[in-house]
Design a protein around this motif. Sequence first.
Motif, PDB file in Angstrom:
ATOM      1  N   ARG A  15      51.383  13.709 -31.232  1.00  6.04           N
ATOM      2  CA  ARG A  15      51.973  12.531 -31.576  1.00  6.04           C
ATOM      3  C   ARG A  15      52.837  11.474 -31.398  1.00  6.04           C
ATOM      4  O   ARG A  15      52.830  10.215 -31.248  1.00  6.04           O
ATOM      5  N   ASN A  16      53.681  12.328 -32.291  1.00  9.92           N
ATOM      6  CA  ASN A  16      55.416  11.714 -32.862  1.00  9.92           C
ATOM      7  C   ASN A  16      55.759  11.522 -31.516  1.00  9.92           C
ATOM      8  O   ASN A  16      57.380  10.265 -31.842  1.00  9.92           O
ATOM      9  N   ALA A  17      55.421  12.996 -30.818  1.00  8.60           N
ATOM     10  CA  ALA A  17      56.018  11.977 -28.783  1.00  8.60           C
ATOM     11  C   ALA A  17      55.722  11.373 -28.551  1.00  8.60           C
ATOM     12  O   ALA A  17      55.661  11.319 -27.186  1.00  8.60           O
ATOM     13  N   GLY A  18      54.356  11.218 -28.562  1.00  7.74           N
ATOM     14  CA  GLY A  18      54.131   9.784 -27.752  1.00  7.74           C
ATOM     15  C   GLY A  18      53.309  10.000 -26.398  1.00  7.74           C
ATOM     16  O   GLY A  18      52.874   9.905 -25.517  1.00  7.74           O
ATOM     17  N   ARG A  19      53.113  11.834 -26.897  1.00 10.63           N
ATOM     18  CA  ARG A  19      52.184  12.576 -25.570  1.00 10.63           C
ATOM     19  C   ARG A  19      50.725  11.986 -25.994  1.00 10.63           C
ATOM     20  O   ARG A  19      49.709  11.621 -26.631  1.00 10.63           O
ATOM     21  N   THR A  20      49.840  11.956 -24.499  1.00 11.85           N
ATOM     22  CA  THR A  20      48.756  10.671 -25.114  1.00 11.85           C
ATOM     23  C   THR A  20      47.332  11.893 -24.022  1.00 11.85           C
ATOM     24  O   THR A  20      46.817  11.877 -24.130  1.00 11.85           O
ATOM     25  N   GLU A  21      48.258  12.996 -23.209  1.00 13.32           N
ATOM     26  CA  GLU A  21      47.004  13.832 -22.148  1.00 13.32           C
ATOM     27  C   GLU A  21      46.876  14.752 -23.505  1.00 13.32           C
ATOM     28  O   GLU A  21      47.439  15.214 -24.081  1.00 13.32           O
ATOM     29  N   SER A  22      45.020  14.601 -23.070  1.00 13.04           N
ATOM     30  CA  SER A  22      44.019  15.936 -23.746  1.00 13.04           C
ATOM     31  C   SER A  22      44.646  17.303 -23.876  1.00 13.04           C
ATOM     32  O   SER A  22      44.321  18.089 -25.676  1.00 13.04           O
ATOM     33  N   THR A  23      45.344  17.936 -23.476  1.00 14.22           N
ATOM     34  CA  THR A  23      45.738  18.906 -22.837  1.00 14.22           C
ATOM     35  C   THR A  23      46.718  19.126 -23.951  1.00 14.22           C
ATOM     36  O   THR A  23      46.755  20.256 -24.864  1.00 14.22           O
ATOM     37  N   TYR A  24      47.964  17.968 -24.515  1.00 13.07           N
ATOM     38  CA  TYR A  24      48.689  18.375 -25.392  1.00 13.07           C
ATOM     39  C   TYR A  24      48.753  18.345 -27.531  1.00 13.07           C
ATOM     40  O   TYR A  24      48.632  18.184 -27.829  1.00 13.07           O
ATOM     41  N   LEU A  25      46.899  17.412 -27.105  1.00 16.85           N
ATOM     42  CA  LEU A  25      46.271  17.437 -28.109  1.00 16.85           C
ATOM     43  C   LEU A  25      45.684  17.423 -29.007  1.00 16.85           C
ATOM     44  O   LEU A  25      45.233  17.889 -29.830  1.00 16.85           O
ATOM     45  N   MET A  26      45.287  19.022 -27.860  1.00 12.90           N
ATOM     46  CA  MET A  26      44.404  19.975 -28.712  1.00 12.90           C
ATOM     47  C   MET A  26      45.171  20.786 -29.746  1.00 12.90           C
ATOM     48  O   MET A  26      45.903  20.787 -29.953  1.00 12.90           O
ATOM     49  N   PRO A  27      44.361  21.012 -30.655  1.00 14.66           N
ATOM     50  CA  PRO A  27      45.133  21.976 -31.728  1.00 14.66           C
ATOM     51  C   PRO A  27      45.100  22.881 -31.371  1.00 14.66           C
ATOM     52  O   PRO A  27      45.372  24.099 -30.326  1.00 14.66           O
ATOM     53  N   PHE A  28      47.115  23.193 -31.683  1.00 13.07           N
ATOM     54  CA  PHE A  28      47.532  24.848 -31.814  1.00 13.07           C
ATOM     55  C   PHE A  28      46.765  25.912 -31.774  1.00 13.07           C
ATOM     56  O   PHE A  28      46.708  26.502 -31.453  1.00 13.07           O
ATOM     57  N   SER A  29      46.561  26.121 -33.494  1.00 11.20           N
ATOM     58  CA  SER A  29      45.118  27.438 -32.970  1.00 11.20           C
ATOM     59  C   SER A  29      43.917  27.309 -32.496  1.00 11.20           C
ATOM     60  O   SER A  29      43.963  28.330 -32.945  1.00 11.20           O
ATOM     61  N   CYS A  30      43.928  26.245 -31.850  1.00  9.11           N
ATOM     62  CA  CYS A  30      43.190  26.856 -30.568  1.00  9.11           C
ATOM     63  C   CYS A  30      43.691  27.463 -29.214  1.00  9.11           C
ATOM     64  O   CYS A  30      43.773  28.530 -29.069  1.00  9.11           O
ATOM     65  N   MET A  31      45.023  26.364 -28.571  1.00  6.93           N
ATOM     66  CA  MET A  31      45.722  26.828 -27.398  1.00  6.93           C
ATOM     67  C   MET A  31      46.916  27.946 -28.136  1.00  6.93           C
ATOM     68  O   MET A  31      46.797  28.921 -26.754  1.00  6.93           O
ATOM     69  N   PHE A  32      47.367  28.279 -29.224  1.00  7.27           N
ATOM     70  CA  PHE A  32      48.335  29.906 -28.889  1.00  7.27           C
ATOM     71  C   PHE A  32      47.651  30.795 -28.869  1.00  7.27           C
ATOM     72  O   PHE A  32      47.528  31.779 -28.121  1.00  7.27           O
ATOM     73  N   PRO A  33      46.351  30.497 -29.334  1.00 11.02           N
ATOM     74  CA  PRO A  33      45.360  32.521 -29.598  1.00 11.02           C
ATOM     75  C   PRO A  33      44.949  32.351 -28.028  1.00 11.02           C
ATOM     76  O   PRO A  33      44.422  33.590 -27.734  1.00 11.02           O
ATOM     77  N   LEU A  34      44.767  31.520 -28.029  1.00 11.07           N
ATOM     78  CA  LEU A  34      43.484  31.236 -26.008  1.00 11.07           C
ATOM     79  C   LEU A  34      44.989  31.913 -25.604  1.00 11.07           C
ATOM     80  O   LEU A  34      43.432  33.283 -24.444  1.00 11.07           O
ATOM     81  N   GLY A  35      46.233  32.116 -24.829  1.00 11.41           N
ATOM     82  CA  GLY A  35      46.244  32.922 -24.264  1.00 11.41           C
ATOM     83  C   GLY A  35      46.287  34.417 -23.967  1.00 11.41           C
ATOM     84  O   GLY A  35      45.749  35.532 -23.142  1.00 11.41           O
ATOM     85  N   ILE A  36      46.408  34.903 -25.929  1.00 12.18           N
ATOM     86  CA  ILE A  36      46.458  35.899 -26.335  1.00 12.18           C
ATOM     87  C   ILE A  36      45.038  36.837 -25.952  1.00 12.18           C
ATOM     88  O   ILE A  36      44.947  37.890 -25.926  1.00 12.18           O
ATOM     89  N   THR A  37      43.414  36.518 -26.933  1.00 10.21           N
ATOM     90  CA  THR A  37      42.680  36.098 -26.383  1.00 10.21           C
ATOM     91  C   THR A  37      42.248  36.735 -25.059  1.00 10.21           C
ATOM     92  O   THR A  37      41.331  37.885 -24.596  1.00 10.21           O
TER      93      THR A  37
END
Length: 392
Positions: A217-239
């Motif tokens: 948000r500080n970087a001005g990102r508005t796309e939903s993909t980049y506003l997803m929680p890190f705790s969802c996105m980081f484990p996603l690739g591994i699991t």
Amino acid sequence: MGEVLDRIEEHAEEIRAAGVEGDELMRLPDTSAQRLRDAGVIRLLQPVEHGGLAAHPREFAETVMGVAAMDGATGWVSGIVGVHPWELAFADPKLQDEIWGDDPDTWLASPYAPMGVATPVDGGYILKGRWQFSSGTDHCKWIVLGAILGDQHGKPIMPPTILHVFLPRADYTIVDDSWDVVGLRGTGSKDVIVDGAFIPDYRTLDSADVMDGSAPRNAGRTESTYLMPFSCMFPLGITSAVIGIAEGALACHIAAQKDRVAITGQKIKEDPYVLYAIGESAAEIAASRAALLETVDRFYDKTEAGKEISFDERAIGRRTQTAAAWRAVRAVDEIFARSGGGALHRKFPMQRFFRDAHAGLAHAIHVPGSIFHASALTQLGGEPEGMMRSMI
């Protein structure tokens, strides 16, 4: 199935065969890495302005699963290295240009674990440390590492402040003989050493801002993909990689059992106990896949609608993700135990899927204790504190 997965599927047999080479090399074969580049697997979560696809996280997960079903190590690298462009998307634009400006297919390794100390100096930090488990690192020109903020003497400041720091290949050393393991051998998850590299301020992100969603948000990102929680996105690739490995094991098992005859002379397809085990394992692996994808779909839809994903929801999402990995690997155990002695031969891929599945389950992101504790406590009206909130 997405276009990226369609493209990589065209080379499925080659990637499966290269898994044997990766096991021996203890890194991803060059041919497999090139197939990932050509298909755009690592650019799925990369921003459009830097040649990426900014894809829906579900497509990323499904692609990783598909690749891992061909070869576990290739899928693992797809999931680990593939999530780094997501974070780089909200780093300093100068850093993005530095990494992707000349080549949008530049890959970043990791890990995020804070195994080094960043000592403040004018304009940035001096970094020292040794990090384990840098998956796919031989094929990466940059790396993002976790580091504890230190004082002027290089001693960690408590309570800790964790930074994510980005370094070019010239600033760190890969320890070639540091990866000789039982599973996921082809990932080449070697140690890296940094001995006094200077990290300019613009090449850093505050881990807390990444974790709480402030950074995009500080970087001005508005796309939903980049506003997803890190705790969802980081484990996603591994699991996703672990579930894909389980799917590969199941497919391998079924193919081997079609014409197999037991030592008793009974055809396997006529053995009701083996048939039950196959059916149950297939259902469990499918349930793991569905649960993981349902969570990421629901989180994405809520993010798209401009709603916040609460701590309670994130905790339950992590519980679902962790349980999915364990469920899938338990299912692999059931079919492996009924694969016959032939599955033990190294010339057959079943044993490699078995080893890779268990190695993937050993990742810290799959440790269920604190996650199950935190998710249950929130549902009982409690408030998890300290480490119970870690990676949620």
